[in-house]
Design a protein around this motif. Structure first.
Motif, short mmCIF file in Angstrom:
data_model
loop_
_atom_site.label_atom_id
_atom_site.label_comp_id
_atom_site.label_asym_id
_atom_site.label_seq_id
_atom_site.Cartn_x
_atom_site.Cartn_y
_atom_site.Cartn_z
N CYS A 1 0.84 -1.20 0.00
CA CYS A 1 0.00 0.00 0.00
C CYS A 1 0.87 1.25 0.00
N ASN A 2 0.44 2.25 -0.71
CA ASN A 2 1.11 3.53 -0.68
C ASN A 2 1.18 4.05 0.76
N ARG A 3 2.36 4.51 1.18
CA ARG A 3 2.55 4.92 2.57
C ARG A 3 1.71 6.14 2.95
N ARG A 4 1.56 7.08 2.04
CA ARG A 4 0.74 8.25 2.35
C ARG A 4 -0.68 7.83 2.71
N VAL A 5 -1.20 6.89 1.96
CA VAL A 5 -2.55 6.39 2.23
C VAL A 5 -2.57 5.61 3.54
N ALA A 6 -1.56 4.75 3.73
CA ALA A 6 -1.52 3.92 4.93
C ALA A 6 -1.44 4.75 6.20
N GLU A 7 -0.74 5.87 6.14
CA GLU A 7 -0.53 6.68 7.34
C GLU A 7 -1.53 7.82 7.48
N SER B 1 -15.68 -13.38 -11.19
CA SER B 1 -14.45 -14.08 -11.54
C SER B 1 -13.52 -14.22 -10.34
N HIS B 2 -12.56 -15.11 -10.50
CA HIS B 2 -11.50 -15.26 -9.50
C HIS B 2 -10.75 -13.94 -9.34
N MET B 3 -10.55 -13.22 -10.43
CA MET B 3 -9.85 -11.93 -10.35
C MET B 3 -10.60 -10.97 -9.43
N ARG B 4 -11.93 -10.91 -9.56
CA ARG B 4 -12.68 -9.99 -8.70
C ARG B 4 -12.57 -10.40 -7.24
N ARG B 5 -12.56 -11.69 -6.97
CA ARG B 5 -12.40 -12.15 -5.59
C ARG B 5 -11.03 -11.74 -5.05
N GLN B 6 -10.02 -11.76 -5.93
CA GLN B 6 -8.70 -11.30 -5.52
C GLN B 6 -8.71 -9.80 -5.20
N PHE B 7 -9.37 -9.02 -6.06
CA PHE B 7 -9.47 -7.58 -5.79
C PHE B 7 -10.06 -7.34 -4.40
N ASP B 8 -11.18 -8.00 -4.12
CA ASP B 8 -11.84 -7.80 -2.83
C ASP B 8 -10.96 -8.25 -1.67
N SER B 9 -10.31 -9.38 -1.85
CA SER B 9 -9.49 -9.93 -0.78
C SER B 9 -8.29 -9.03 -0.49
N ILE B 10 -7.61 -8.59 -1.54
CA ILE B 10 -6.45 -7.71 -1.34
C ILE B 10 -6.88 -6.37 -0.76
N GLY B 11 -7.99 -5.82 -1.28
CA GLY B 11 -8.47 -4.54 -0.78
C GLY B 11 -8.82 -4.58 0.69
N LYS B 12 -9.50 -5.64 1.12
CA LYS B 12 -9.85 -5.77 2.53
C LYS B 12 -8.60 -5.99 3.38
N ALA B 13 -7.62 -6.70 2.84
CA ALA B 13 -6.37 -6.90 3.58
C ALA B 13 -5.60 -5.59 3.70
N MET B 14 -5.69 -4.72 2.68
CA MET B 14 -5.07 -3.40 2.78
C MET B 14 -5.70 -2.62 3.94
N GLY C 1 -4.65 -4.09 7.21
CA GLY C 1 -3.24 -3.83 7.49
C GLY C 1 -2.96 -2.40 7.93
N ILE C 2 -3.70 -1.45 7.36
CA ILE C 2 -3.47 -0.05 7.74
C ILE C 2 -4.37 0.37 8.91
N GLY C 3 -5.29 -0.52 9.28
CA GLY C 3 -6.14 -0.25 10.44
C GLY C 3 -7.23 0.76 10.20
N LYS C 4 -7.59 0.97 8.94
CA LYS C 4 -8.63 1.95 8.60
C LYS C 4 -9.38 1.46 7.36
N ARG C 5 -10.65 1.85 7.25
CA ARG C 5 -11.40 1.58 6.03
C ARG C 5 -11.27 2.75 5.08
N PHE C 6 -11.24 2.43 3.78
CA PHE C 6 -11.29 3.48 2.78
C PHE C 6 -12.69 4.09 2.76
N PHE C 7 -12.75 5.40 2.62
CA PHE C 7 -14.02 6.05 2.30
C PHE C 7 -14.05 6.19 0.79
N ALA C 8 -14.96 5.46 0.14
CA ALA C 8 -15.01 5.43 -1.32
C ALA C 8 -16.02 6.43 -1.85
#
Length: 473
Positions: free
Chosen positions: A163-169, A225-238, A241-248
């Motif tokens: 994850c980009n550090r600016r976003v993570a922090e 698709s499997h790709m979409r499941r990967q997107f969701d899985s990685i996004g939720k792990a991001m 990992g950063i301890g915050k939810r994205f506001f979309a």
């Protein structure tokens, strides 16, 4: 016979097709749902987010806020384009909540694409917002800046998570997305925006690769698709990992990037709410019950990734494969594709310096998926990485995923014809068959699919935001 104009480099060429052929055009074959007032819709979304409190309640004085937005590749640049409307309104809301302007940063989430110039950002963001943040608080994501990346390990599927550090922090990370039909995972926006725009090749390679893209469930383009499941899985792990939810803040876009609906809040809730409208706009049911034997679409010189897509042979086949993914719901397996292209070998070195080298490496493979044998050599080229970081070029790993998409055309079609290729060896080097004329390609196609084939023509395939085609049920 009927005449259709197809893209061919910098011009349109007329071709003759049977009266029985189906031609897909916006305004005739399909129309978009009605557009909305983007300013009003965005304000309403901000006041009524899904699964999260409103932005004005989430933000407080002293917070560091990062607003990540997509790059020039998609989303439109007209005055009412989603980014141009959403960013000023979000900044206004944050300021009303007491956040200092100096504590708000804008981040271009361009992933492995080229960094955008100041002039390009003026074009698609508007001068006022750019000048308010440039240069210190309007920055580019850099997938090769080790100090600017946070390694978050792996997700539950085993995908690498960065994850980009600016976003993570940031105290409050915000992501802007465009919900447009996309061969990669069905739609842009949602978690896809963060997973491809704010990460690194180590993470992107987990899904933009043959093991994901060459699965049966990759076609037709969909969110199942499997790709979409990967997107969701990685996004939720991001987020974990950063301890915050994205506001979309996502907008469903129409054929000309007009705003059809705006949704804000938690990413998974925004996806759930926005996809039904996106389905109405994107999934087009043709008035036919039998699949087609021949797909036809012409390639312009320049489209979404930039100048040279219709001449660079890797991009040429990528575009053909991507359009097949959009049309796979009406395609008979083993049929034929005819795609007029200049195909003159102009790789556009100034934007895509790694592509010619990747093309030469491809000539050493039998199966296109084998290009990943050269992954380290191509993706870790220090000179190419320096250009990506400092000279506005695409990342050297980018051609690897483009080759993976292009390979789909050969896996699913019996032949891919390239009428009008000016340097035929480049068409042959991509496994395609060059022909002198469109008519020659039609005659030769009959050797694979028989006489009087069912022909589908998509003449506007690369001029507007694409649609996904299906048979009538």
């Amino acid at each position: 016979m009927q005449q259709v104009l197809l893209d061919y480099g910098d011009e349109l060429i007329p071709v003759q097709i049977p009266d029985s052929a189906t031609v897909v055009r916006y305004g005739e074959t399909y129309v978009d749902p009605p557009e909305v007032d983007p300013w009003q819709a965005t304000r309403q979304a901000l006041e009524n987010p899904l699964g999260m409190p409103p932005l004005r309640e989430l933000a407080k004085p002293g917070d560091k806020v990062v607003i990540a937005f997509p790059d020039r590749v998609k989303g439109g640049a007209h005055p009412q384009a989603h980014r141009r409307v959403a960013i000023p309104l979000m900044v206004e809301t944050l300021r009303e909540a007491g956040v200092a302007l100096d504590d708000i940063s804008l981040l271009c989430a361009m992933g492995l694409h080229r960094k955008n110039t100041l002039e390009e950002m003026y074009w698609y963001l508007g001068k006022d917002i750019v000048d308010a943040f440039w240069p210190d608080r309007l920055v580019m994501h850099d997938a090769e800046d080790a100090a600017g990346i946070v390694d978050l390990g792996t997700d539950e599927m085993g995908n690498a998570v960065t994850c980009n550090r600016r976003v993570a922090e940031a105290d409050l990370p915000i992501i802007i997305g465009h919900v447009q039909g996309n061969p990669y995972g069905g739609y842009s926006g949602g978690y896809k925006m963060a997973v491809t725009g704010l990460t690194t090749w180590s993470s992107i390679r987990c899904h933009h690769c043959p093991s994901t893209m060459h699965r049966d469930d990759f076609l037709p383009a969909s969110t199942h698709s499997h790709m979409r499941r990967q997107f969701d899985s990685i996004g939720k792990a991001m987020e974990q990992g950063i301890g915050k939810r994205f506001f979309a803040m996502d907008a469903v876009l129409g054929t000309h990037s007009q705003v059809l609906g705006v949704y804000a809040g938690a990413v998974d809730e925004v996806q759930k709410a926005s996809w039904p409208l996106a389905d109405q706009r994107t999934n087009v049911e043709l008035d036919v019950t039998k699949p087609f034997d021949v797909l036809v679409y012409g390639l312009p010189r320049t489209f979404h990734y930039g100048p040279g897509m219709g001449t660079n042979p890797i991009f040429m086949l990528q575009a053909i494969g991507a359009q097949l993914a959009r049309c796979y719901g009406v395609f008979r397996e083993g049929s034929v594709i005819i795609a007029p292209s200049v195909c003159d070998g102009w790789f556009n070195e100034s934007w895509f310096p790694s592509y010619e080298r990747a093309y030469e490496k491809l000539q050493e493979t039998i199966d296109f998926a084998d290009i990943f044998r050269f992954e380290d050599e191509l993706a870790r080229d220090p000179d190419a990485i320096h250009k990506y970081q400092h000279s506005y070029t695409f990342h050297p790993a980018h051609p690897l995923s483009m080759i993976s998409m292009g390979a789909i055309a050969h896996q699913r079609a019996s032949a891919v014809f390239i009428p009008g290729a000016r340097r035929p060896r480049y068409a042959r080097g991509m496994g395609c068959i060059p022909t002198k004329t469109f008519e020659d390609a039609v005659v030769r196609a009959e050797r694979y699919v028989g006489k009087n084939p069912r022909i589908l023509v998509v003449p506007e395939a690369f001029r507007h935001v694409g649609v996904h085609l299906y048979l009538r049920h």
